[in-house]
Design an enzyme around this catalytic site. Sequence first.
Site, PDB file in Angstrom:
ATOM      1  N   LYS A  53     113.524 -43.267 106.001  1.00 42.80           N
ATOM      2  CA  LYS A  53     114.551 -42.242 106.208  1.00 42.80           C
ATOM      3  C   LYS A  53     114.196 -40.972 105.436  1.00 42.80           C
ATOM      4  O   LYS A  53     114.285 -39.859 105.971  1.00 42.80           O
ATOM      5  CB  LYS A  53     115.930 -42.772 105.761  1.00 42.80           C
ATOM      6  CG  LYS A  53     116.495 -43.831 106.698  1.00 42.80           C
ATOM      7  CD  LYS A  53     117.739 -44.529 106.139  1.00 42.80           C
ATOM      8  CE  LYS A  53     118.129 -45.684 107.064  1.00 42.80           C
ATOM      9  NZ  LYS A  53     119.301 -46.452 106.605  1.00 42.80           N
ATOM     10  N   GLN A  97     122.795 -47.458 101.452  1.00 38.14           N
ATOM     11  CA  GLN A  97     122.060 -48.481 102.194  1.00 38.14           C
ATOM     12  C   GLN A  97     122.708 -49.850 101.989  1.00 38.14           C
ATOM     13  O   GLN A  97     123.033 -50.235 100.866  1.00 38.14           O
ATOM     14  CB  GLN A  97     120.591 -48.482 101.733  1.00 38.14           C
ATOM     15  CG  GLN A  97     119.684 -49.406 102.526  1.00 38.14           C
ATOM     16  CD  GLN A  97     119.467 -48.950 103.977  1.00 38.14           C
ATOM     17  OE1 GLN A  97     119.545 -47.766 104.287  1.00 38.14           O
ATOM     18  NE2 GLN A  97     119.217 -49.891 104.863  1.00 38.14           N
ATOM     19  N   ASP A 120     126.249 -42.380 108.428  1.00 38.24           N
ATOM     20  CA  ASP A 120     126.160 -43.656 109.155  1.00 38.24           C
ATOM     21  C   ASP A 120     127.267 -43.818 110.199  1.00 38.24           C
ATOM     22  O   ASP A 120     127.188 -44.684 111.058  1.00 38.24           O
ATOM     23  CB  ASP A 120     126.312 -44.820 108.166  1.00 38.24           C
ATOM     24  CG  ASP A 120     124.992 -45.321 107.627  1.00 38.24           C
ATOM     25  OD1 ASP A 120     123.984 -45.217 108.347  1.00 38.24           O
ATOM     26  OD2 ASP A 120     124.995 -45.838 106.495  1.00 38.24           O
TER      27      ASP A 120
END
Length: 291
Positions: A53, A97, A120
């Site tokens: 990422k 995460q 997200d």
Amino acid sequence: MAADLILGKEVAEEVFVDLRKRIDALKAAGTLPGLAVILVGEDPASQVYVRNKVRKCEELGMRSVKIEMPASTTQEELLAKVAELNADPAIHGFLVQLPLPKHIDEKAVINAIDPAKDADCFHPVNVGKMLIGEPDFLPATPAGVMEMLKRRGIQTAGKHAVVIGRSNIVGKPMAAILMQRGVDATVTVANSRTENLPEITRTADILIAAVGKPGFVTADMVKDGAVVIDVGTNRIDDPSSPKGSRLVGDVDFEAVKEKASWITPVPGGVGPMTICMLMANAVRAAERASR
Ligand code: GUN
């Protein structure tokens, strides 16, 4: 006849062409879009995802911030870091995460993220907005699947889409997006207790597998000419591979590709789309913040 492949790398490149233009426009107007990723602990798979990422962010010329915290981090310490990023005007989007260490309440952490910075799209406010068809963001993996369908000219309106799996990250949002006005699929969501699953999947024009079980979707479960999207990422032992293991999807690819019209391989299918759509959310967050 063998199916055509939908390759995530190719579709992602098409999306990046558009994203680069939007990033350049933001920079020209004085905003450097910034994405931060918080990684708690040392889960090896998470470390790889986070590294990828960050790398993609840098490649696109965005500000990229990686925050690594030890596995012993307390919930309070993590919530303080989330509050700090919520307040940081140089960070337009961020994510924590998952999975988090067991002593941390994942829900409490997601709920603490400012919905305007929720790259997200996991915050309940954003999930709700998506469900009512007024999304600010879309969750990266299902949004990536939609991009693959759209950019390969695969019609969804009036088609029967069967989603196997009902996770909050993939199955549920996938179904919510497919049923939206404008997408107009007829959606069935199956789970591990679904009776007569092969009978149902054989009626799917679009079959989306997100169960996390290697080889779960066999050829007898697939209608001739169906579009098969494999969201599974399962690591299985393979003594013949240098690593001793390899990545496979939820679909018995070799057999199913002989029946499907389109199919996504694993690896190289949906996987690259997830990071791509995460970047799209970060750019969108920056655009919204700079309006
Ligand atoms: N872990 C596995 N997939 C994801 C994801 O899409 N977002 C976050 N935050 N963690 C993950």
